[in-house]
Scaffold this active site. Structure first.
Site, mmCIF file in Angstrom:
data_model
loop_
_atom_site.group_PDB
_atom_site.id
_atom_site.type_symbol
_atom_site.label_atom_id
_atom_site.label_comp_id
_atom_site.label_asym_id
_atom_site.label_seq_id
_atom_site.Cartn_x
_atom_site.Cartn_y
_atom_site.Cartn_z
ATOM 1 N N CYS A 347 32.200 34.272 39.672
ATOM 2 C CA CYS A 347 30.932 34.134 40.379
ATOM 3 C C CYS A 347 29.894 35.098 39.805
ATOM 4 C CB CYS A 347 31.141 34.306 41.877
ATOM 5 S SG CYS A 347 29.761 33.685 42.863
ATOM 6 N N HIS A 456 35.925 30.990 43.695
ATOM 7 C CA HIS A 456 36.769 32.076 44.182
ATOM 8 C C HIS A 456 38.128 31.505 44.605
ATOM 9 C CE1 HIS A 456 33.684 35.209 44.328
ATOM 10 N NE2 HIS A 456 32.861 34.331 44.868
#
Length: 508
Positions: A347, A456
């Site tokens: 991310c 994630h």
């Protein structure tokens, strides 16, 4: 209680004398313990301050965010997580400000409101969520925050005793005896609470005790004589429970944290611990892997000896990238990648690995603070958009090769929480698309030994762990049952059911 008309729920609340006393994991254990008694259980925390968040169902079919602790507590309770379980989430963005998430959605209008005024405006959301959960469940397990007896904050603290009173909860007060001063913490907290709030305390818990519990005598008896509240449990030190600590990063030393493996044979993974690190809980499974050593690295020197370097999520990508350069970690990353040793960005870490960060809307700060050159290890440009993207992600590795070829064909379910949107730089050779979601959208790229992903939850996938390390870790069900077994052994017999009997039923 299931199978008949439900009586008003009863609430058990876990309070702590300090932050880090053990509230989160004990609340998780209670969720599983009560669920194993055949009760319908829901967790609740009125307000959480954390950059560890999960994507869950919200209102109107939309997705929202809650703190990771309440997400795991819901799974322990065997219920679907939803935004009411953590109605207010504060995500720190700098030393003085936080993003405010209410019932899963960002409320920019509340970010600049003074703390005391904001608390009063947030309490109705928390109260409504609490009462709704109590109407739908047999038991609500509530987690407090920090200490309930901060006398300078007490009037505006809705997370602790105001919530306890609204739920008519039976309260446990937990103290970390490993830090020292546990009896003083318990007695002082009791004395600082107003009489009506003291009356809700039903038991003390001494957490993280080392040695023979008989050494504590006559402390619990004297505390009972002074306060009228019994000590219901002495919980031994237990680091291997398998749950991430909410503030776990700050409890780790600078060295390599070894799991079950032999140090000489271990794979060393360094996770760069920048100031606004987020979603660090997703690395918890690595601590359980045989043959893996984990380190939180805060300088270039602490990357020495690493086989892998991981750039995790960030709540302020451009700010953490500037910090990374100040620590000379950028040069260490470049050397690591040039030696074709694995670099992984997740991310915000992916965004840093690209060519540039562009912030046309001031998402990361005014006056162009969010604009920055990237590390140049992936040919990507990231633009920050005002609307946050939240979604659960079913993804498949398809274009991976070289150092990451073992992931080819592996599927896993993760989640995305981000303002950034990344595209390939038009003037540079394209990176391989390494990961696609179920819609075929690219959410991961690879160039050489450098891999960047927007999803994630990578290390929470048993398929990924098997592909990368040939290993399995304990599943969450085993972790939750282990927690419930632990408190069943160490609480006084019958104490946990007596707590329910002592709690007043919630209002119909």
């Amino acid at each position: 209680m299931n199978g008949r008309t439900r009586s008003p729920a009863r609430a058990v609340m876990v309070l702590g004398t300090t932050s880090g006393a053990g509230k989160s994991w004990l609340a998780t254990a209670l969720c599983r313990w009560y669920a194993r008694q055949g009760l319908k259980v829901a967790p609740f925390k009125a307000q959480n301050m954390s950059n560890n968040a999960r994507v869950v169902p919200g209102s109107g079919g939309r997705l929202g965010e809650i703190g990771s602790a309440q997400y795991f507590q819901a799974l322990a309770a065997r219920v679907l997580p939803d935004v009411r379980m953590n109605p207010v989430l504060l995500k720190p963005e700098n030393d003085t400000g936080s993003q405010v998430v209410v019932l899963g959605e960002v409320r920019a209008d509340l970010a600049a409101v003074p703390w005391r005024e904001r608390s009063e405006r947030l309490w109705p959301f928390a109260q409504d969520a609490l009462l709704a959960l109590m109407a739908e469940n047999d038991v609500v397990v509530i987690e407090g925050a920090g200490s309930p007896a901060e006398i300078n904050l007490h009037a505006s603290d809705y997370v602790n005793m105001r919530t306890a009173q609204a739920a008519r909860a039976a309260c446990l007060l937990v103290s970390d005896i490993d830090r020292g001063g546990a009896f003083a913490h318990l007695y002082g907290t009791h004395q600082l609470l107003p009489a009506a709030e003291r009356a809700l305390l039903r038991g003390y818990v001494l957490n993280r005790f080392r040695g023979d519990a008989r050494l504590l005598e006559p402390g619990p008896q004297q505390l009972l004589a002074l306060t009228g509240v019994p000590t219901l449990a002495v919980l031994p030190m237990w680091r291997g429970h398998g749950l991430p600590e909410e503030d776990g990063l700050h409890d780790e030393g600078p060295g390599w944290q070894r799991g079950a493996g032999n140090a000489a044979a271990s794979l060393r993974i360094a996770v760069v611990a920048y100031p606004r690190i987020s979603n660090l809980d997703e690395f918890q499974p690595l601590r359980q892997l045989r043959g893996v050593q984990l380190r939180w690295a805060r300088s270039a020197e602490e990357l020495a000896g690493a086989d892998w370097i991981v750039l995790p999520g960030s709540k302020h990508t451009s700010g953490d990238l500037a910090w990374l350069r100040e620590q000379r970690i950028d040069a260490a990353l470049a050397r690591h990648a040039a030696a074709r040793r694995p670099v992984l960005g997740l991310c915000g870490g992916l965004q840093m690995l690209g060519e540039a960060l562009v912030d046309p809307h001031g998402v990361e700060g005014e006056n162009g603070e969010g604009n920055a050159p990237g590390l140049g290890l992936l040919p990507l440009v990231t633009a920050f958009e005002p609307d946050k993207l939240l979604r659960r992600t079913d993804a498949c590795f398809d274009g991976v090769g070289d150092e990451w070829s073992m992931l080819r064909g592996v599927q896993f379910g993760g989640y995305e929480i981000r303002h950034g949107r990344s595209v390939q730089h038009p003037a540079l050779p394209a990176a391989a698309v390494a990961l696609r979601n179920a819609e075929g959208e690219a959410i991961g790229w690879q160039q050489g030994s450098v891999l960047g992903l927007y999803a994630h939850g990578l290390f929470e996938s048993t398929e990924v762990l098997r592909a990368l390390f040939g290993a399995r870790v304990r599943g969450l069900e085993s972790v939750f049952d282990g927690l419930a077994d632990f408190i069943d052994r160490h609480f006084e017999p019958g104490a946990l059911m007596r707590l329910l009997a002592d709690a007043e039923p919630g209002k119909d």
